[in-house]
Design an enzyme around this catalytic site. Structure first.
Site, PDB file in Angstrom:
ATOM      1  N   LYS A   1      -0.701  -9.595   2.516  1.00 31.31           N
ATOM      2  CA  LYS A   1      -0.400  -8.883   4.369  1.00 31.31           C
ATOM      3  C   LYS A   1      -1.419  -8.325   4.874  1.00 31.31           C
ATOM      4  CE  LYS A   1       3.150  -5.303   3.897  1.00 31.31           C
ATOM      5  NZ  LYS A   1       3.237  -4.772   4.695  1.00 31.31           N
TER       6      LYS A   1
ATOM      7  N   GLU B   1       9.575  -3.451  10.678  1.00 32.56           N
ATOM      8  CA  GLU B   1       9.760  -3.082   9.994  1.00 32.56           C
ATOM      9  C   GLU B   1      10.483  -1.601  11.634  1.00 32.56           C
ATOM     10  OE1 GLU B   1       8.608   1.031   6.878  1.00 32.56           O
ATOM     11  OE2 GLU B   1       6.659  -0.984   7.554  1.00 32.56           O
TER      12      GLU B   1
ATOM     13  N   ASP C   1      -0.807  -6.629   0.147  1.00 34.04           N
ATOM     14  CA  ASP C   1      -1.189  -5.825   1.072  1.00 34.04           C
ATOM     15  C   ASP C   1      -3.092  -4.858   1.725  1.00 34.04           C
ATOM     16  OD1 ASP C   1       1.146  -5.307   2.927  1.00 34.04           O
ATOM     17  OD2 ASP C   1       1.603  -2.898   1.868  1.00 34.04           O
TER      18      ASP C   1
ATOM     19  N   GLU D   1      -1.584  -5.370   8.417  1.00 35.55           N
ATOM     20  CA  GLU D   1      -0.590  -5.381   9.915  1.00 35.55           C
ATOM     21  C   GLU D   1      -0.509  -4.944  11.170  1.00 35.55           C
ATOM     22  OE1 GLU D   1       0.601  -1.081   6.861  1.00 35.55           O
ATOM     23  OE2 GLU D   1       0.264  -1.211   9.112  1.00 35.55           O
TER      24      GLU D   1
ATOM     25  N   ASP E   1       0.984  -0.667   0.020  1.00 33.07           N
ATOM     26  CA  ASP E   1      -0.401   0.083  -0.435  1.00 33.07           C
ATOM     27  C   ASP E   1       0.819   1.100   0.001  1.00 33.07           C
ATOM     28  OD1 ASP E   1       0.904  -0.225   2.853  1.00 33.07           O
ATOM     29  OD2 ASP E   1      -0.704  -0.359   3.794  1.00 33.07           O
ATOM     30  N   SER E   2       2.204   1.076  -0.257  1.00 33.90           N
ATOM     31  CA  SER E   2       3.280   2.669  -0.191  1.00 33.90           C
ATOM     32  C   SER E   2       2.712   3.210  -1.509  1.00 33.90           C
ATOM     33  CB  SER E   2       4.457   1.976   0.355  1.00 33.90           C
ATOM     34  OG  SER E   2       5.085   0.650  -1.108  1.00 33.90           O
TER      35      SER E   2
END
Length: 267
Positions: free
Chosen positions: A109, A178, A79, A111, A40-41
């Site tokens: 993925k 991270e 993501d 978070e 999602d970056s």
């Protein structure tokens, strides 16, 4: 995913890169890396947002489909964007299932490891959807955690350790750590059975992942843990400016076009 587990046992470093369209996907494919992440970056890299929060599920699906047209060998992971899994297992199942049904992605993925998130992960894994975990600096929590290094104090490190063990227990096949202290990442690498993939977490991890645009010097500002391999942005600017100057110069020196002869009688 079984290959990643094998690589951990063998001590072979896992390499992972992000991609956001077919062009960047082709770069990642050619790199020979093990994992391609549609992160999602891309909200920041490709869409111009200041955080990852605005990108929608539909946008992530669109980009995952584009990346998937170029990716053939690496494991392709996507993501789940903000609010696609924080609102309960049913919505998370629907969102994650779409990636596996409508794109070439093989895993998703998520978070964090709050109780609500681990319940979602458990549901996804039991339903046959592979999940990669993500702890430490979690960009979807930027308004609460900021962009700084995480888990710097002893109590915070123990909390992160417990979360990592919980994610492994819930069935995550790998874990991204991270921007945390290298000592903590190294400890978790040895304690966890699943691969630990670091980004700004020191060299002693089972693998490393970076945002490809950061690595290639394509972003206007770099994270503190990434040294770009190229100064691509300035190089591209110079070349494009040079091309524009060349075209203008050629236009000034070219002979003016001749007027067409007027049509004759009966044209």
């Amino acid at each position: 995913m079984r290959d990643l587990q094998t690589y951990k046992r063998q001590g072979r470093i896992i390499t992972a890169l992000t991609a956001w369209d077919a062009l960047s996907g082709a770069w990642v494919e050619a790199s020979g890396c093990d994992v391609a992440l549609v992160g999602d970056s891309l909200a920041m890299v490709s869409l111009g947002h200041s955080t990852t929060l605005p990108v929608s599920l539909e946008a992530m699906m669109h980009h995952a489909q584009a990346v998937g047209r170029a990716i053939h060998r690496p494991l392709l992971v996507a993501d789940l964007p903000f609010l696609s899994y924080q609102c309960g297992p049913e919505r998370a199942m629907a969102a994650a299932g779409r990636f596996l049904k409508e794109t070439p992605c093989q895993a998703v993925k998520l978070e964090g490891a709050e109780p609500e998130t681990t319940a979602v992960i458990n549901r996804l894994v039991r339903s046959g959807i592979p999940v990669m975990g993500h702890l430490g600096l979690t960009p979807q929590s930027v308004h609460r955690l900021g962009w700084g290094r995480q888990a710097c104090s002893a109590p915070d490190q123990e909390r992160l350790r417990q979360k990592a063990l919980d994610l492994q227990q819930q069935g995550c096949f790998a874990l991204v750590l991270e921007h945390i202290p290298a000592m903590l990442a190294s400890r978790l690498r040895r304690e966890l059975e699943i691969p630990v993939i670091g980004i700004g977490a020191g060299p002693d991890c089972d693998g490393q992942i970076l945002v490809t645009a950061d690595l290639l010097g394509l972003t206007p500002s770099q994270p503190p843990f990434v040294k770009p391999r190229l100064q691509s942005t300035e190089m591209f600017k110079r070349e494009l400016q040079s091309w524009c100057r060349e075209q203008r110069h050629q236009g000034q020196t070219a002979s003016p076009p001749k007027e067409d002869n007027p049509p004759g009688p009966g044209y």
